[in-house]
Scaffold this motif. Structure first.
Motif, PDB file in Angstrom:
ATOM      1  N   GLU A  66       0.808  -1.217   0.000  1.00 59.50           N
ATOM      2  CA  GLU A  66       0.000   0.000   0.000  1.00 59.50           C
ATOM      3  C   GLU A  66       0.846   1.274   0.000  1.00 59.50           C
ATOM      4  N   LYS A  67       2.145   1.149   0.324  1.00 60.03           N
ATOM      5  CA  LYS A  67       3.015   2.329   0.352  1.00 60.03           C
ATOM      6  C   LYS A  67       3.862   2.474  -0.910  1.00 60.03           C
ATOM      7  N   LEU A  68       3.745   1.526  -1.821  1.00 61.94           N
ATOM      8  CA  LEU A  68       4.547   1.584  -3.038  1.00 61.94           C
ATOM      9  C   LEU A  68       3.978   2.624  -4.004  1.00 61.94           C
ATOM     10  N   PRO A  69       4.841   3.402  -4.669  1.00 63.52           N
ATOM     11  CA  PRO A  69       4.363   4.377  -5.659  1.00 63.52           C
ATOM     12  C   PRO A  69       3.762   3.678  -6.870  1.00 63.52           C
ATOM     13  N   ALA A  70       3.093   4.452  -7.708  1.00 62.66           N
ATOM     14  CA  ALA A  70       2.525   3.913  -8.940  1.00 62.66           C
ATOM     15  C   ALA A  70       3.636   3.342  -9.814  1.00 62.66           C
ATOM     16  N   GLY A  71       3.326   2.272 -10.525  1.00 65.22           N
ATOM     17  CA  GLY A  71       4.304   1.636 -11.412  1.00 65.22           C
ATOM     18  C   GLY A  71       4.875   0.359 -10.858  1.00 65.22           C
TER      19      GLY A  71
END
Length: 395
Positions: A66-71
């Motif tokens: 849930e904390k990972l950036p888009a992509g």
């Protein structure tokens, strides 16, 4: 006796510490400094180095999904690749493991792609297959590893997310820079992404690339490699981004030239020159420093034939170093007239090491070019030979 016991205990601790540091995920410079401290200051160095290291090479340092950036890709590995109106491709049946390395049966995959008549759907299917294969690799590396996708890049790496995003931006920028440096020569397929695999350490790297080497032979050390085996991709070792960038540039150049199937000396010579031009902190002069005398001592008619055939590049030590440097020098000299050189590159064949194309387009004998560099009297034995059965004939 007590002194001997203490000495052995310190030696055992240092060996254990060295093993832990080499397998750690920290950047290579940091690992080197830790190794120095361990051996310069036995026991004390280990006391300071070990507490900051993960318990094992695969200890999770990954951000929660849930904390990972888009992509960043979060999906699980699919069992099947399913598309509307097309029979499914069973991944489980077509992925095998060689020394724990997932190897896709790309021949079967491409045969399945051939059954898809719609070009857009075929491109999508190819991307799904590449993602699935990389997901297997990501899972094998460990939970600390990420998979990231941008418009022109697919990356598997355990670097920090911001470093991975920077690597993707670097790859996308390099597409345009390499195309500009090699007009009429570089060609990146518009419907395919550049795939970068960054492995945690050298042990993992050599284990991976060994799956694509012949079973026997002499192979030189390397920091990166472009692999064209069903799914073109390049692979390197986890390090600071500044150290990885020249390797990415070099391997991307191979990727851009892959469609030409060039003689190895020409392929490597172009890649090294592009690497120097796009990596400002690399000094071409330092590469050539003190090499001229070594070139004069090393090359002879027998060894130059290994250069033309490509065999000298895979040998370790002097042969490898001087082969890359000679390829760089030759390409730099031959490419002064870029338009003529681009025609030569397009026409060069592996079978004769580019000899016929050089004569017809550049009006140059490649052997005579090498002899001129080393102020040596030219003889036909310096020019590329073609292997025909068990005999070699001049090209």
């Amino acid at each position: 006796m007590i002194f001997l016991f203490i000495l052995l205990a310190l030696l055992a601790l240092n060996i254990y510490s060295t093993h832990r540091i080499k397998r750690a995920l920290e950047p290579s410079f940091q690992r080197t400094m830790l190794l120095i401290s361990v051996w310069v200051m036995p026991f004390i160095g280990s006391f300071f180095a070990l507490p900051g290291l993960p318990k094992n090479a695969h200890e999770s340092r990954a951000l929660p999904p849930e904390k990972l950036p888009a992509g960043f890709i979060r999906e699980e590995i699919p069992d099947l690749i399913s598309l509307p109106g097309v029979s499914s491709f069973n991944l489980f049946e077509h992925v095998t493991f060689l020394d724990n390395i997932p190897v896709m049966n790309w021949a079967a995959f491409h045969a399945w792609l051939g059954t898809i008549n719609d070009a857009g759907l075929q491109r999508h299917a190819r991307l799904l297959g590449q993602r699935a294969w990389l997901a297997y690799i990501k899972e094998g590396i460990g939970s600390h590893c990420y998979m990231y996708e941008s418009e022109k890049a697919l990356i598997v790496s355990s670097s920090e997310p911001n470093v991975i995003e920077a690597s993707a931006r670097f790859i996308e920028k390099n597409h345009a820079r390499i195309a500009k440096l090699l007009p009429g020569v570089a060609q990146f397929p518009s419907d395919m992404k550049s795939i970068l695999l960054v492995l945690d350490n050298e042990d993992m790297y050599y284990q991976y690339v060994s799956a694509y080497y012949p079973e026997s032979g002499e192979f030189a050390v390397s920091g990166g490699m472009f692999i064209d085996a069903g799914c073109p991709h390049f692979v390197t070792v986890l390090s600071d981004l500044l150290m990885i960038e020249p390797v990415i540039t070099h391997e991307m150049t191979h990727s851009a030239l892959n469609y030409l199937k060039l003689p190895l000396w020409l392929d490597e010579g172009i890649a090294v020159n592009v690497e120097f031009q796009l990596s400002p902190f690399l000094q071409e002069a330092s590469s050539a420093k003190n090499l001229y005398a070594r070139h004069l001592q090393f090359w002879n008619p027998e060894r130059i034939q290994e250069f033309w055939s490509g065999a000298s590049f895979s040998r370790s030590g002097e042969s490898n170093t001087l082969s890359y440097d000679l390829a760089r020098i030759l390409v730099k000299n031959l490419s002064q007239d870029w338009q003529a050189f681009a025609r030569f590159v397009a026409a060069a064949k592996r079978e004769d090491s580019g000899s016929r194309a050089a004569l017809e387009i550049l009006d140059i004998d490649l052997g005579a070019s090498v002899c001129a560099l080393f102020d040596t009297q030219w003889e036909s034995s310096w020019s590329p030979h073609i292997r025909m059965g068990s005999q070699a004939v001049a090209a």
